[in-house]
Design an enzyme around this catalytic site. Structure first.
Site, PDB file in Angstrom:
ATOM      1  N   CYS A  65       0.871  -1.173   0.000  1.00 30.71           N
ATOM      2  CA  CYS A  65       0.000   0.000   0.000  1.00 30.71           C
ATOM      3  C   CYS A  65       0.909   1.225   0.000  1.00 30.71           C
ATOM      4  CB  CYS A  65      -0.994  -0.018   1.163  1.00 30.71           C
ATOM      5  SG  CYS A  65      -0.313   0.083   2.820  1.00 30.71           S
ATOM      6  N   THR A  67       2.122   3.183   2.491  1.00 28.99           N
ATOM      7  CA  THR A  67       3.185   3.070   3.488  1.00 28.99           C
ATOM      8  C   THR A  67       3.512   1.623   3.850  1.00 28.99           C
ATOM      9  OG1 THR A  67       1.572   3.113   5.273  1.00 28.99           O
ATOM     10  CG2 THR A  67       2.517   5.242   4.594  1.00 28.99           C
ATOM     11  N   HIS A  98      14.396 -15.290  11.493  1.00 34.47           N
ATOM     12  CA  HIS A  98      14.076 -15.264  12.920  1.00 34.47           C
ATOM     13  C   HIS A  98      12.581 -15.306  13.246  1.00 34.47           C
ATOM     14  CE1 HIS A  98      18.189 -13.381  14.245  1.00 34.47           C
ATOM     15  NE2 HIS A  98      18.325 -14.429  13.440  1.00 34.47           N
TER      16      HIS A  98
HETATM   17  C1  RB5 Z   1      -4.099   5.245   1.011  1.00 33.80           C
HETATM   18  O1  RB5 Z   1      -4.163   6.619   0.814  1.00 33.80           O
HETATM   19  C2  RB5 Z   1      -3.111   4.921   2.118  1.00 33.80           C
HETATM   20  O2  RB5 Z   1      -3.642   5.315   3.333  1.00 33.80           O
HETATM   21  C3  RB5 Z   1      -2.772   3.460   2.111  1.00 33.80           C
HETATM   22  O3  RB5 Z   1      -2.228   3.118   0.880  1.00 33.80           O
HETATM   23  C4  RB5 Z   1      -1.774   2.998   3.149  1.00 33.80           C
HETATM   24  O4  RB5 Z   1      -0.638   3.795   3.129  1.00 33.80           O
HETATM   25  C5  RB5 Z   1      -2.301   2.794   4.494  1.00 33.80           C
HETATM   26  O5  RB5 Z   1      -1.609   2.410   5.431  1.00 33.80           O
END
Ligand code: RB5
Length: 148
Positions: A65, A67, A98
Site C-alpha cells: 500500500c 506506506t 528469525h
Molecule cells: C491510502 O491513501 C493509504 O492510506 C494506504 O495506501 C496505506 O498507506 C495505508 O496504510
C-alpha cells in the site's frame, strides 16, 4: 511455493514489479487486486491474502500500500499471520530467518521499485532458521491459540 499478492491503489506499480520478479523466479502466484487506480480500502485486500495464507491455500503473501502500514496492521489481525513491514534488505532477510514471517508488506510511497524487488527476492528465498527462534514464534502461536 505459491504466493498471494495484492495492493491498494497506493501500491499498484510495486505490485506489478514483484509479479515480474516472481515470473522470472518461476514462483507461482495469484493476484488478488486491486483492479484499478481509484481509491480502495486496504483491509479489503490485506484480509483475503492473509486468510489464504492462514488456511494454507498459499504458502506466503505479499501486500503493498502507500506506506505498507495499513496492510501490516490488517493482515496481522488474522490468526496465524506474521506480517513483516520491510523497507530494507537486512530486515527482509532477518524476518524470514528469525520470525518465519509469512507475509511481506511494503510501502510504495516509501521505497522505489528497484529496492522493493531486492527486498522481495531476499524474503522469498530466505529460510527460517528454527532453533531458538522457533521457540519464540511458538510463544506467539500459543498466545493466539489461547486468546484469539
Ligand atoms: C491510502 O491513501 C493509504 O492510506 C494506504 O495506501 C496505506 O498507506 C495505508 O496504510
Amino acid at each position: 511455493m505459491k504466493v498471494a499478492i495484492a495492493s491498494d491503489h497506493g501500491g499498484i506499480h510495486i505490485r506489478e514489479e514483484i509479479k515480474k520478479l516472481m515470473d522470472e523466479m518461476g514462483i507461482e502466484y495469484i493476484d488478488l487486486g486491486c483492479e484499478c487506480e481509484t481509491s480502495v480500502d486496504y483491509p479489503d485486500y490485506a484480509i483475503p491474502v492473509a486468510e489464504k495464507v492462514a488456511n494454507g491455500e498459499v504458502d506466503r503473501g505479499i501486500l503493498i500500500c502507500g506506506t505498507g502500514i495499513g496492510m501490516t496492521i490488517a493482515a496481522n489481525k488474522v490468526k496465524g499471520i506474521r506480517c513483516a513491514l520491510c523497507h530494507d534488505v537486512y530486515s527482509a532477510k532477518l524476518t524470514r530467518q528469525h520470525n518465519d514471517s509469512n507475509i511481506l508488506a511494503m510501502g510504495e510511497r516509501v521505497i522505489g521499485p528497484g529496492l522493493a524487488r531486492e527486498i522481495a527476492k531476499v524474503w522469498l528465498t530466505t529460510e527460517f532458521e528454527g532453533g531458538r527462534h522457533a521457540r519464540r514464534v511458538e510463544k506467539i502461536t500459543q498466545y493466539e491459540n489461547k486468546h484469539l
